[in-house]
Motif scaffolding. Sequence first.
Motif, PDB file in Angstrom:
ATOM      1  N   ASP A  68      60.717  42.848  24.829  1.00 21.06           N
ATOM      2  CA  ASP A  68      59.409  43.661  25.398  1.00 21.06           C
ATOM      3  C   ASP A  68      58.119  43.096  24.823  1.00 21.06           C
ATOM      4  O   ASP A  68      57.167  43.204  25.467  1.00 21.06           O
ATOM      5  CB  ASP A  68      59.273  45.100  25.045  1.00 21.06           C
ATOM      6  CG  ASP A  68      60.390  45.958  25.865  1.00 21.06           C
ATOM      7  OD1 ASP A  68      60.822  45.308  27.118  1.00 21.06           O
ATOM      8  OD2 ASP A  68      61.104  46.840  25.617  1.00 21.06           O
ATOM      9  N   VAL A  69      57.990  43.028  23.217  1.00 16.34           N
ATOM     10  CA  VAL A  69      56.954  42.300  22.904  1.00 16.34           C
ATOM     11  C   VAL A  69      56.750  40.984  23.465  1.00 16.34           C
ATOM     12  O   VAL A  69      55.520  40.487  23.743  1.00 16.34           O
ATOM     13  CB  VAL A  69      57.181  42.043  21.381  1.00 16.34           C
ATOM     14  CG1 VAL A  69      56.125  41.480  20.727  1.00 16.34           C
ATOM     15  CG2 VAL A  69      57.396  43.295  20.588  1.00 16.34           C
ATOM     16  N   GLY A  70      57.648  40.138  23.714  1.00 15.38           N
ATOM     17  CA  GLY A  70      57.591  38.963  24.555  1.00 15.38           C
ATOM     18  C   GLY A  70      56.889  39.037  25.841  1.00 15.38           C
ATOM     19  O   GLY A  70      56.132  38.297  26.242  1.00 15.38           O
ATOM     20  N   LYS A  71      57.063  40.136  26.818  1.00 10.21           N
ATOM     21  CA  LYS A  71      56.463  40.636  27.754  1.00 10.21           C
ATOM     22  C   LYS A  71      55.370  40.652  27.706  1.00 10.21           C
ATOM     23  O   LYS A  71      54.282  40.320  28.561  1.00 10.21           O
ATOM     24  CB  LYS A  71      57.604  41.946  28.454  1.00 10.21           C
ATOM     25  CG  LYS A  71      58.733  41.443  29.244  1.00 10.21           C
ATOM     26  CD  LYS A  71      59.302  42.867  29.917  1.00 10.21           C
ATOM     27  CE  LYS A  71      60.693  43.023  29.911  1.00 10.21           C
ATOM     28  NZ  LYS A  71      60.985  44.280  30.322  1.00 10.21           N
ATOM     29  N   GLY A  72      54.995  41.569  26.686  1.00 10.75           N
ATOM     30  CA  GLY A  72      53.475  41.617  26.362  1.00 10.75           C
ATOM     31  C   GLY A  72      52.506  40.311  26.115  1.00 10.75           C
ATOM     32  O   GLY A  72      51.592  40.308  26.652  1.00 10.75           O
ATOM     33  N   ALA A  73      53.314  39.306  25.458  1.00 14.71           N
ATOM     34  CA  ALA A  73      52.718  38.123  25.382  1.00 14.71           C
ATOM     35  C   ALA A  73      52.504  37.495  26.531  1.00 14.71           C
ATOM     36  O   ALA A  73      51.451  36.748  26.849  1.00 14.71           O
ATOM     37  CB  ALA A  73      53.656  37.293  24.210  1.00 14.71           C
ATOM     38  N   VAL A  74      53.524  37.412  27.554  1.00 19.18           N
ATOM     39  CA  VAL A  74      53.493  36.915  28.691  1.00 19.18           C
ATOM     40  C   VAL A  74      52.322  37.400  29.440  1.00 19.18           C
ATOM     41  O   VAL A  74      51.700  36.516  30.099  1.00 19.18           O
ATOM     42  CB  VAL A  74      54.710  36.931  29.518  1.00 19.18           C
ATOM     43  CG1 VAL A  74      54.518  36.292  30.861  1.00 19.18           C
ATOM     44  CG2 VAL A  74      55.963  36.046  28.691  1.00 19.18           C
ATOM     45  N   PHE A  75      52.208  38.886  29.407  1.00 16.70           N
ATOM     46  CA  PHE A  75      51.355  39.388  30.140  1.00 16.70           C
ATOM     47  C   PHE A  75      50.051  39.117  29.665  1.00 16.70           C
ATOM     48  O   PHE A  75      48.973  39.044  30.452  1.00 16.70           O
ATOM     49  CB  PHE A  75      51.390  41.280  30.073  1.00 16.70           C
ATOM     50  CG  PHE A  75      50.391  41.671  30.734  1.00 16.70           C
ATOM     51  CD1 PHE A  75      50.671  41.818  32.301  1.00 16.70           C
ATOM     52  CD2 PHE A  75      49.442  42.822  30.344  1.00 16.70           C
ATOM     53  CE1 PHE A  75      49.564  42.351  33.064  1.00 16.70           C
ATOM     54  CE2 PHE A  75      48.520  43.284  31.323  1.00 16.70           C
ATOM     55  CZ  PHE A  75      48.755  43.079  32.524  1.00 16.70           C
ATOM     56  N   GLY A  76      49.863  38.884  28.452  1.00 17.61           N
ATOM     57  CA  GLY A  76      48.400  38.450  27.725  1.00 17.61           C
ATOM     58  C   GLY A  76      48.055  36.950  28.442  1.00 17.61           C
ATOM     59  O   GLY A  76      46.837  36.592  28.725  1.00 17.61           O
ATOM     60  N   SER A  77      49.033  36.141  28.653  1.00 17.51           N
ATOM     61  CA  SER A  77      48.680  34.855  29.524  1.00 17.51           C
ATOM     62  C   SER A  77      48.313  35.006  30.835  1.00 17.51           C
ATOM     63  O   SER A  77      47.401  34.506  31.363  1.00 17.51           O
ATOM     64  CB  SER A  77      50.033  33.864  29.530  1.00 17.51           C
ATOM     65  OG  SER A  77      50.537  33.772  28.294  1.00 17.51           O
ATOM     66  N   VAL A  78      48.938  36.078  31.519  1.00 14.38           N
ATOM     67  CA  VAL A  78      48.298  36.448  32.872  1.00 14.38           C
ATOM     68  C   VAL A  78      46.956  37.074  32.811  1.00 14.38           C
ATOM     69  O   VAL A  78      45.844  36.578  33.827  1.00 14.38           O
ATOM     70  CB  VAL A  78      49.246  37.488  33.430  1.00 14.38           C
ATOM     71  CG1 VAL A  78      48.644  37.987  34.850  1.00 14.38           C
ATOM     72  CG2 VAL A  78      50.755  36.980  33.602  1.00 14.38           C
ATOM     73  N   VAL A  79      46.431  37.771  31.690  1.00 11.30           N
ATOM     74  CA  VAL A  79      45.070  38.353  31.641  1.00 11.30           C
ATOM     75  C   VAL A  79      44.231  37.073  31.439  1.00 11.30           C
ATOM     76  O   VAL A  79      43.093  37.175  32.019  1.00 11.30           O
ATOM     77  CB  VAL A  79      44.918  39.352  30.495  1.00 11.30           C
ATOM     78  CG1 VAL A  79      43.747  39.605  30.387  1.00 11.30           C
ATOM     79  CG2 VAL A  79      46.039  40.515  30.870  1.00 11.30           C
ATOM     80  N   GLY A  80      44.639  36.200  30.781  1.00 16.42           N
ATOM     81  CA  GLY A  80      43.741  35.043  30.272  1.00 16.42           C
ATOM     82  C   GLY A  80      43.431  34.400  31.641  1.00 16.42           C
ATOM     83  O   GLY A  80      42.365  33.703  31.919  1.00 16.42           O
TER      84      GLY A  80
END
Length: 533
Positions: A189-201
């Motif tokens: 789930d932390v990994g999903k959060g990191a991937v979502f951070g890439s989407v936000v960027g």
Amino acid sequence: MATTMDRSSNEMIKGAAILTIAAIFSKILSALYRVPFQNIVGDTGFYIYQQVYPFYGIMLALCTYAFPVMISKIIAEKRLIDSKKEVMRVLKLSFLFLTVVGVGWFMFLRFGAETIALWMGDRSLAPLISLMAYPFLLLPILSASKGWFQAHQNMVPSAFSQALEQLVRVVAILGFSIGLMSIEASLYDVGKGAVFGSVVGAIAGVVILMIYMKKQGFTILMLRTFTVKRSDWRIFKQLTITGSAIGMGSMMLVLYQLMDALNVYALLVSNGMGEEEAKVVKGVYDRGQPLVQMGVVVATSLSLTIVPMVTAAFQKQQIEVVIEKARLALKIALLFGGAAAVGLMNIIKPLNIMLFQDAVDSEMLAVYVFAVLFASIILSVSAVLQGMGDFHFAAWAIVVSLAIKYGANQLLVPRFETLGAAVATLIALLFVLIVVMWRLRKKVGFLLDRLFYLRLVTGLIGMTLALQFLFVILLPFDWTSSRTFSSLITLIGVVIGAWLFFYLTWRKGLFTTKEVGQIPLGKKLERMFGEIN
């Protein structure tokens, strides 16, 4: 006419400098954030994110280097011979093509996530791969708008978008990771959060570009109607083949990471290692990627500043100047790439503790970071070849090297674990290095003599002996238990190693007096270590 050409060349060099600064900032940020990220999530969490990161790296390369450069080239040529309406039609065609590419990648990752995760040997990665599909939907806007601005010699929007995208992405990744770890979420789930951070960027980058486009009177509705001619297939071909070739250099290291993601963990598990242990081992191996990336950025950021001069000279058919600038770019790549690679190898143990909290697998990482030298030369020479109009040769060499990398992993990882993967990377890079150097030699002949290499090796050996003397003789006691002391040792090693290397090499004729003036930081080095003999 000559004045106009000179002005155009100066604008091109100035614009390239702006993009280079933005690229350096973005790459440094992209490498540095992984250190606190690994400290937050540990080696297993780092493994999870690094398994899916290569897909984002590919998207970033396509929308930053590959397609914008090709679109700007096509539009700039059209502006000279066609009407404004025809130029706008080419932009619309490019947007259509990129929409197909972006949706194609989206479909592949969104609906192929389960298959890719099974290939990697870890089904739990499927949701992360699926989420990583969404930035590809932004590919048309990111690439087409950057290409449009660059065709009009306006590099600021592209540079600002790229820099802000990385900054927002890094802040989001670290913020989500800290927040999710604090509530004891699972590492996936932390990994999903990191991937979502890439989407936000990626969204932040789009917003900036849309603001700039709106200022010029562009709206998305302008892309609704256009005609497709039979001759337009030439544009699609250029974008597909030449655009991909241009981006291949910037994708090289991330494509090697993808090869590792596809089979290193799976090979470790299939050869008897437990799943949890294999995740940790792969996570430790992934520590080498930001180290290599940082070393390559340091070396190539200096050599690539010479490439616009190569391009300008080649366009004016000034062959002697092309050879002179190509020689200088190669010298810088060898000097700074060699110093970074060998320096990292020598300080890897305290550096490993300083950055990643322990000294696990430092010997493997010492082998891995030697990739800095090979990659620095390859990227510099490839850029020089592109400046001379040779876009495809190096790209095909990199494509072939991917098969070499994947196959070498299959042979070496079962026997040597992650050390085998590190050696496989070096083998693949060595292949590309031999090919691009051969190509450059065919075009411009021998650029450097044996004396240059002898003096360079002398400096590297001298630096190595001094650092080993420092670590083994002067510091015989155990300093590995203290992260603070390891950090101090690392910083001392960097200062002593760099100073001794340049002291032994700088005044020995590696560069001419004229070249020193063209090297970024050249005059500062001259003041520190004396004038060239």
